[in-house]
Structure formats: structure tokens, C-alpha cells
Design a protein around this motif. Structure first.
Motif, PDB file in Angstrom:
ATOM      1  N   ARG A  62      57.771  47.959  44.738  1.00  0.00           N
ATOM      2  CA  ARG A  62      57.328  46.815  45.522  1.00  0.00           C
ATOM      3  C   ARG A  62      56.896  45.716  44.552  1.00  0.00           C
ATOM      4  N   TYR A  63      56.858  44.492  45.080  1.00  0.00           N
ATOM      5  CA  TYR A  63      56.235  43.379  44.370  1.00  0.00           C
ATOM      6  C   TYR A  63      54.991  43.026  45.170  1.00  0.00           C
ATOM      7  N   ALA A  64      53.994  42.485  44.506  1.00  0.00           N
ATOM      8  CA  ALA A  64      52.793  42.061  45.225  1.00  0.00           C
ATOM      9  C   ALA A  64      52.131  40.909  44.478  1.00  0.00           C
ATOM     10  N   VAL A  65      51.346  40.142  45.227  1.00  0.00           N
ATOM     11  CA  VAL A  65      50.465  39.132  44.637  1.00  0.00           C
ATOM     12  C   VAL A  65      49.087  39.394  45.209  1.00  0.00           C
ATOM     13  N   TYR A  66      48.106  39.478  44.317  1.00  0.00           N
ATOM     14  CA  TYR A  66      46.721  39.734  44.734  1.00  0.00           C
ATOM     15  C   TYR A  66      45.836  38.604  44.235  1.00  0.00           C
ATOM     16  N   ASP A  67      45.044  38.052  45.118  1.00  0.00           N
ATOM     17  CA  ASP A  67      44.080  37.004  44.768  1.00  0.00           C
ATOM     18  C   ASP A  67      42.786  37.718  44.391  1.00  0.00           C
ATOM     19  N   TYR A  68      42.634  37.956  43.081  1.00  0.00           N
ATOM     20  CA  TYR A  68      41.518  38.793  42.620  1.00  0.00           C
ATOM     21  C   TYR A  68      40.351  37.945  42.142  1.00  0.00           C
ATOM     22  N   HIS A  69      39.166  38.292  42.611  1.00  0.00           N
ATOM     23  CA  HIS A  69      37.941  37.601  42.226  1.00  0.00           C
ATOM     24  C   HIS A  69      37.031  38.602  41.510  1.00  0.00           C
ATOM     25  N   ALA A  70      36.478  38.183  40.388  1.00  0.00           N
ATOM     26  CA  ALA A  70      35.557  39.053  39.650  1.00  0.00           C
ATOM     27  C   ALA A  70      34.470  38.199  39.023  1.00  0.00           C
ATOM     28  N   GLN A  71      33.335  38.827  38.767  1.00  0.00           N
ATOM     29  CA  GLN A  71      32.252  38.140  38.071  1.00  0.00           C
ATOM     30  C   GLN A  71      32.192  38.648  36.645  1.00  0.00           C
ATOM     31  N   THR A  72      32.020  37.716  35.722  1.00  0.00           N
ATOM     32  CA  THR A  72      31.924  38.096  34.316  1.00  0.00           C
ATOM     33  C   THR A  72      30.570  38.746  34.063  1.00  0.00           C
ATOM     34  N   ASP A  73      30.441  39.378  32.908  1.00  0.00           N
ATOM     35  CA  ASP A  73      29.169  39.978  32.502  1.00  0.00           C
ATOM     36  C   ASP A  73      28.328  38.983  31.711  1.00  0.00           C
ATOM     37  N   ASP A  74      28.805  37.722  31.645  1.00  0.00           N
ATOM     38  CA  ASP A  74      28.064  36.688  30.924  1.00  0.00           C
ATOM     39  C   ASP A  74      26.714  36.426  31.590  1.00  0.00           C
ATOM     40  N   VAL A  75      25.857  35.761  30.836  1.00  0.00           N
ATOM     41  CA  VAL A  75      24.602  35.283  31.417  1.00  0.00           C
ATOM     42  C   VAL A  75      24.605  33.771  31.302  1.00  0.00           C
ATOM     43  N   PRO A  76      24.587  33.013  32.387  1.00  0.00           N
ATOM     44  CA  PRO A  76      24.733  33.509  33.771  1.00  0.00           C
ATOM     45  C   PRO A  76      26.183  33.919  34.040  1.00  0.00           C
ATOM     46  N   PRO A  77      26.370  34.823  35.007  1.00  0.00           N
ATOM     47  CA  PRO A  77      27.738  35.275  35.313  1.00  0.00           C
ATOM     48  C   PRO A  77      28.593  34.135  35.870  1.00  0.00           C
ATOM     49  N   ARG A  78      29.877  34.185  35.552  1.00  0.00           N
ATOM     50  CA  ARG A  78      30.836  33.217  36.085  1.00  0.00           C
ATOM     51  C   ARG A  78      31.743  33.943  37.060  1.00  0.00           C
ATOM     52  N   GLN A  79      32.181  33.207  38.076  1.00  0.00           N
ATOM     53  CA  GLN A  79      33.144  33.741  39.036  1.00  0.00           C
ATOM     54  C   GLN A  79      34.545  33.410  38.506  1.00  0.00           C
ATOM     55  N   VAL A  80      35.403  34.404  38.399  1.00  0.00           N
ATOM     56  CA  VAL A  80      36.771  34.210  37.931  1.00  0.00           C
ATOM     57  C   VAL A  80      37.717  34.591  39.066  1.00  0.00           C
ATOM     58  N   GLU A  81      38.692  33.719  39.345  1.00  0.00           N
ATOM     59  CA  GLU A  81      39.689  33.986  40.378  1.00  0.00           C
ATOM     60  C   GLU A  81      41.070  33.837  39.759  1.00  0.00           C
ATOM     61  N   LYS A  82      41.912  34.828  39.933  1.00  0.00           N
ATOM     62  CA  LYS A  82      43.270  34.786  39.388  1.00  0.00           C
ATOM     63  C   LYS A  82      44.256  35.314  40.421  1.00  0.00           C
ATOM     64  N   LEU A  83      45.437  34.696  40.438  1.00  0.00           N
ATOM     65  CA  LEU A  83      46.544  35.226  41.237  1.00  0.00           C
ATOM     66  C   LEU A  83      47.348  36.147  40.325  1.00  0.00           C
ATOM     67  N   VAL A  84      47.348  37.422  40.662  1.00  0.00           N
ATOM     68  CA  VAL A  84      47.988  38.430  39.825  1.00  0.00           C
ATOM     69  C   VAL A  84      49.268  38.920  40.491  1.00  0.00           C
ATOM     70  N   PHE A  85      50.364  38.848  39.750  1.00  0.00           N
ATOM     71  CA  PHE A  85      51.652  39.379  40.208  1.00  0.00           C
ATOM     72  C   PHE A  85      51.720  40.842  39.785  1.00  0.00           C
ATOM     73  N   ILE A  86      52.050  41.716  40.722  1.00  0.00           N
ATOM     74  CA  ILE A  86      52.139  43.144  40.430  1.00  0.00           C
ATOM     75  C   ILE A  86      53.559  43.609  40.720  1.00  0.00           C
ATOM     76  N   PHE A  87      54.157  44.218  39.710  1.00  0.00           N
ATOM     77  CA  PHE A  87      55.466  44.853  39.888  1.00  0.00           C
ATOM     78  C   PHE A  87      55.218  46.350  39.882  1.00  0.00           C
ATOM     79  N   TRP A  88      55.274  46.950  41.050  1.00  0.00           N
ATOM     80  CA  TRP A  88      54.989  48.372  41.235  1.00  0.00           C
ATOM     81  C   TRP A  88      56.307  49.125  41.254  1.00  0.00           C
ATOM     82  N   SER A  89      56.488  50.007  40.308  1.00  0.00           N
ATOM     83  CA  SER A  89      57.724  50.776  40.215  1.00  0.00           C
ATOM     84  C   SER A  89      57.389  52.209  39.817  1.00  0.00           C
TER      85      SER A  89
END
Length: 139
Positions: A62-89
Motif C-alpha cells: 500500500r501507499y499512504a500519507v500520514y499527517d504526523y504531529h510530534a512535540q520535540t524534547d526541547d525546552v520549550p517544546p516545539r510542535q512539529v508537523e510533517k506529511l510523511v509518505f509511506i510505502f508499505w511492502s
């Protein structure tokens, strides 16, 4: 070989709803081998969890795109958002011809989806665990 893999217009339409409209959390795409066309298979609601997404990955490519959000471990934490393409085989129980067809169609789909930040090529469930996704997005 599948020289002419076609990407359905719906793929781009739904991707833009995810990217620009923030209507979805993820999309999965499959290759219709009869028509040699990549089509949208599943649309994940905005409130879907990562675990729900992984549950939609089949024992077939399958192919997929995931809109992934994560918080960094920085102080103060930052919100990171990325569109990730996944090739599942997945390695197991899949005809070689099917794996080759998906591999051939991958670039055609990626060319149509503007704005992807990262990519995962996964052959084993451990490669799509959330810890792996988080590490990719934060690096």
C-alpha cells in the motif's frame, strides 16, 4: 513492467483535503491492477490515532500519507508537523509481480502529491511503529 501507472485524480483531491484543509489524519492508496491505476483506499478521520492507521495496512503493498504531529524534547517544546509518505511492502505472502507493480507506481504517485516532507519504505511492521515515525519526523 507497469510503465504507465496512472494516478487517479481523487488521489490528488483527497491529498489536498488532508494537506490544505486538514480534514484527515491519513490516506491509504492501493493499486488497481486491472486498470493499472492508483486509487484512494481509505480516508482516516482527523481524530484517528496512529494505531488505527497501522491497523489499515494490509498484508499487501500500500501507499499512504500520514499527517504526523510530534512535540520535540526541547525546552520549550516545539510542535512539529510533517506529511510523511509511506510505502508499505510487506515481505511475506505477496506475489513478486505485485511488489514490482507497487514499486513501479511509487514515483508516479509521489510526483502528484506536492508537499511531502519525509518518506518511509517499510517491509516489516516494526518499521512503521510510532516510535520510528516520531524519530523520522523529529530528525
Amino acid at each position: 513492467m507497469n510503465v504507465g501507472t496512472h494516478v487517479s485524480d481523487d488521489c490528488v483531491t483527497e491529498f489536498n483535503k488532508l494537506k490544505l484543509g486538514k480534514q484527515y489524519r491519513y490516506l491509504t492508496f492501493k493499486l488497481n491492477t486491472d486498470t493499472n491505476e492508483i486509487v484512494v483506499e481509505h480516508v482516516g478521520a482527523r481524530e484517528s490515532t496512529y494505531a488505527e492507521f497501522v491497523g489499515h495496512l494490509q498484508n499487501e503493498s500500500r501507499y499512504a500519507v500520514y499527517d504526523y504531529h510530534a512535540q520535540t524534547d526541547d525546552v520549550p517544546p516545539r510542535q512539529v508537523e510533517k506529511l510523511v509518505f509511506i510505502f508499505w511492502s510487506p515481505d511475506a505472502n505477496q506475489p513478486v509481480k505485485q511488489k514490482m507493480s507497487y514499486a513501479a507506481g511509487k514515483e508516479a504517485l509521489k510526483k502528484k502529491l506536492n508537499g511531502l516532507s519525509k518518506e518511509i519504505q517499510a517491509n516489516d511492521p516494526s518499521e512503521v511503529e510510532e516510535a520510528e515515525m516520531r524519530k523520522l519526523v523529529l530528525n
